[in-house]
Design an enzyme around this catalytic site. Sequence first.
Site, PDB file in Angstrom:
ATOM      1  N   GLY A 176      -2.870  -0.907  14.342  1.00  0.00           N
ATOM      2  CA  GLY A 176      -1.485  -0.773  14.810  1.00  0.00           C
ATOM      3  C   GLY A 176      -0.755  -2.113  14.877  1.00  0.00           C
ATOM      4  O   GLY A 176       0.453  -2.161  15.135  1.00  0.00           O
TER       5      GLY A 176
ATOM      6  N   THR B  58       0.056  -4.399  12.514  1.00  0.00           N
ATOM      7  CA  THR B  58       1.087  -4.638  11.502  1.00  0.00           C
ATOM      8  C   THR B  58       2.405  -3.992  11.927  1.00  0.00           C
ATOM      9  O   THR B  58       3.455  -4.644  11.932  1.00  0.00           O
ATOM     10  CB  THR B  58       0.658  -4.059  10.136  1.00  0.00           C
ATOM     11  N   LEU B  59       2.332  -2.717  12.281  1.00  0.00           N
ATOM     12  CA  LEU B  59       3.574  -2.010  12.591  1.00  0.00           C
ATOM     13  C   LEU B  59       4.198  -2.463  13.905  1.00  0.00           C
ATOM     14  O   LEU B  59       5.421  -2.433  14.035  1.00  0.00           O
ATOM     15  CB  LEU B  59       3.344  -0.502  12.588  1.00  0.00           C
TER      16      LEU B  59
ATOM     17  N   LYS C 213      -5.815   6.153  11.831  1.00  0.00           N
ATOM     18  CA  LYS C 213      -7.186   6.060  12.366  1.00  0.00           C
ATOM     19  C   LYS C 213      -7.052   5.776  13.862  1.00  0.00           C
ATOM     20  O   LYS C 213      -7.136   4.620  14.289  1.00  0.00           O
ATOM     21  CB  LYS C 213      -7.937   4.891  11.716  1.00  0.00           C
TER      22      LYS C 213
ATOM     23  N   GLY D 166       0.767  -1.246   0.000  1.00  0.00           N
ATOM     24  CA  GLY D 166       0.000   0.000   0.000  1.00  0.00           C
ATOM     25  C   GLY D 166       0.795   1.292   0.000  1.00  0.00           C
ATOM     26  O   GLY D 166       0.307   2.321  -0.455  1.00  0.00           O
TER      27      GLY D 166
ATOM     28  N   ASP E   5       1.468   3.387   4.685  1.00  0.00           N
ATOM     29  CA  ASP E   5       0.339   4.139   4.144  1.00  0.00           C
ATOM     30  C   ASP E   5      -0.654   4.538   5.228  1.00  0.00           C
ATOM     31  O   ASP E   5      -1.075   5.675   5.326  1.00  0.00           O
ATOM     32  CB  ASP E   5      -0.374   3.319   3.044  1.00  0.00           C
TER      33      ASP E   5
ATOM     34  N   ASP F  59      -4.024   1.487  11.307  1.00  0.00           N
ATOM     35  CA  ASP F  59      -5.409   1.204  11.678  1.00  0.00           C
ATOM     36  C   ASP F  59      -5.390   0.635  13.108  1.00  0.00           C
ATOM     37  O   ASP F  59      -5.327   1.391  14.069  1.00  0.00           O
ATOM     38  CB  ASP F  59      -5.922   0.203  10.621  1.00  0.00           C
TER      39      ASP F  59
ATOM     40  N   ARG G  67      -5.812   1.085  -6.094  1.00  0.00           N
ATOM     41  CA  ARG G  67      -4.488   1.608  -5.709  1.00  0.00           C
ATOM     42  C   ARG G  67      -4.036   2.760  -6.608  1.00  0.00           C
ATOM     43  O   ARG G  67      -3.304   3.638  -6.184  1.00  0.00           O
ATOM     44  CB  ARG G  67      -3.424   0.504  -5.804  1.00  0.00           C
TER      45      ARG G  67
ATOM     46  N   ASP H 150      -5.891  -0.163  -1.277  1.00  0.00           N
ATOM     47  CA  ASP H 150      -6.784  -0.963  -2.126  1.00  0.00           C
ATOM     48  C   ASP H 150      -8.033  -1.452  -1.405  1.00  0.00           C
ATOM     49  O   ASP H 150      -8.067  -1.537  -0.179  1.00  0.00           O
ATOM     50  CB  ASP H 150      -6.043  -2.209  -2.622  1.00  0.00           C
TER      51      ASP H 150
HETATM   52  P1  IMP Z   1      -3.248  -2.388  10.979  1.00  0.00           P
HETATM   53  O1  IMP Z   1      -2.324  -3.540  11.194  1.00  0.00           O
HETATM   54  O2  IMP Z   1      -4.643  -2.715  11.464  1.00  0.00           O
HETATM   55  O3  IMP Z   1      -2.755  -1.074  11.532  1.00  0.00           O
HETATM   56  O4  IMP Z   1      -3.472  -2.229   9.428  1.00  0.00           O
HETATM   57  C1  IMP Z   1      -2.543  -1.762   8.589  1.00  0.00           C
HETATM   58  C2  IMP Z   1      -2.806  -2.218   7.182  1.00  0.00           C
HETATM   59  O5  IMP Z   1      -4.199  -2.473   6.949  1.00  0.00           O
HETATM   60  C3  IMP Z   1      -2.437  -1.113   6.221  1.00  0.00           C
HETATM   61  O6  IMP Z   1      -1.093  -1.217   5.844  1.00  0.00           O
HETATM   62  C4  IMP Z   1      -3.370  -1.339   5.076  1.00  0.00           C
HETATM   63  O7  IMP Z   1      -2.809  -2.272   4.175  1.00  0.00           O
HETATM   64  C5  IMP Z   1      -4.592  -1.948   5.710  1.00  0.00           C
HETATM   65  N1  IMP Z   1      -5.669  -0.946   5.922  1.00  0.00           N
HETATM   66  C6  IMP Z   1      -6.051  -0.382   7.090  1.00  0.00           C
HETATM   67  N2  IMP Z   1      -7.055   0.488   6.914  1.00  0.00           N
HETATM   68  C7  IMP Z   1      -7.311   0.478   5.578  1.00  0.00           C
HETATM   69  C8  IMP Z   1      -8.244   1.205   4.752  1.00  0.00           C
HETATM   70  O8  IMP Z   1      -9.058   2.042   5.198  1.00  0.00           O
HETATM   71  N3  IMP Z   1      -8.171   0.939   3.425  1.00  0.00           N
HETATM   72  C9  IMP Z   1      -7.310   0.043   2.871  1.00  0.00           C
HETATM   73  N4  IMP Z   1      -6.430  -0.642   3.597  1.00  0.00           N
HETATM   74  C10 IMP Z   1      -6.424  -0.433   4.952  1.00  0.00           C
END
Ligand code: IMP
Length: 177
Positions: free
Chosen positions: A105, A107-108, A131, A45, A100, A103, A165, A159
Amino acid sequence: MRIHDKYFELFLSQDDIRQAVITMAESITRDYRGCELVCIVVLKGSFIFAADLVRAIELPCRVEFLSAKSYGSSMHSSGDVAIHVPDIDITGKHVVLIEDIVDTGLTLSVLKAALQNFHPASMEIAALISKPEMRKVQLHVQYVGIEIPPVFIVGYGLDYAEYGRNLPEIWALAEEH
Ligand code: IMP
């Protein structure tokens, strides 16, 4: 605008995005002057955001890539984070992770933990979109472009089931009528 079975409406213009990217790049340029900077791009992303951000950072830097996936093809974080961390030489270097969107958190936080094993001198996160209301784990994001409420967005690299994208703006899922 329609992608697969869903409708989206314009949410952030190209200008809104450009402004946020420039402001972030200015902060990074100021904070890392004189440092050995490595920008690590979290695919897929972040590819468009990263291309714009690194071009606006006025410092010599290395750019590396790794991939993370948590969403699958749905609109909600799966909670399972699949990461592929190649053997990147970041020992003793100052790392900025380019993402990108933050959300939950998850993943990071998984990525940061994996990269800490390589003993960087420092590691910060630069996320175009955050978010904050969706956070499930505590995560410090040093550079945030734009904070948004918990809406699903596409475009500028993001996406919905692999489509959207290439949209130059960011679009939000429209309310059901
Ligand atoms: P997290 O691990 O929940 O913070 O999510 C991170 C990953 O979820 C991002 O790198 C995106 O690939 C995906 N993601 C989170 N929110 C969105 C969204 O609103 N649209 C598209 N992809 C999202």
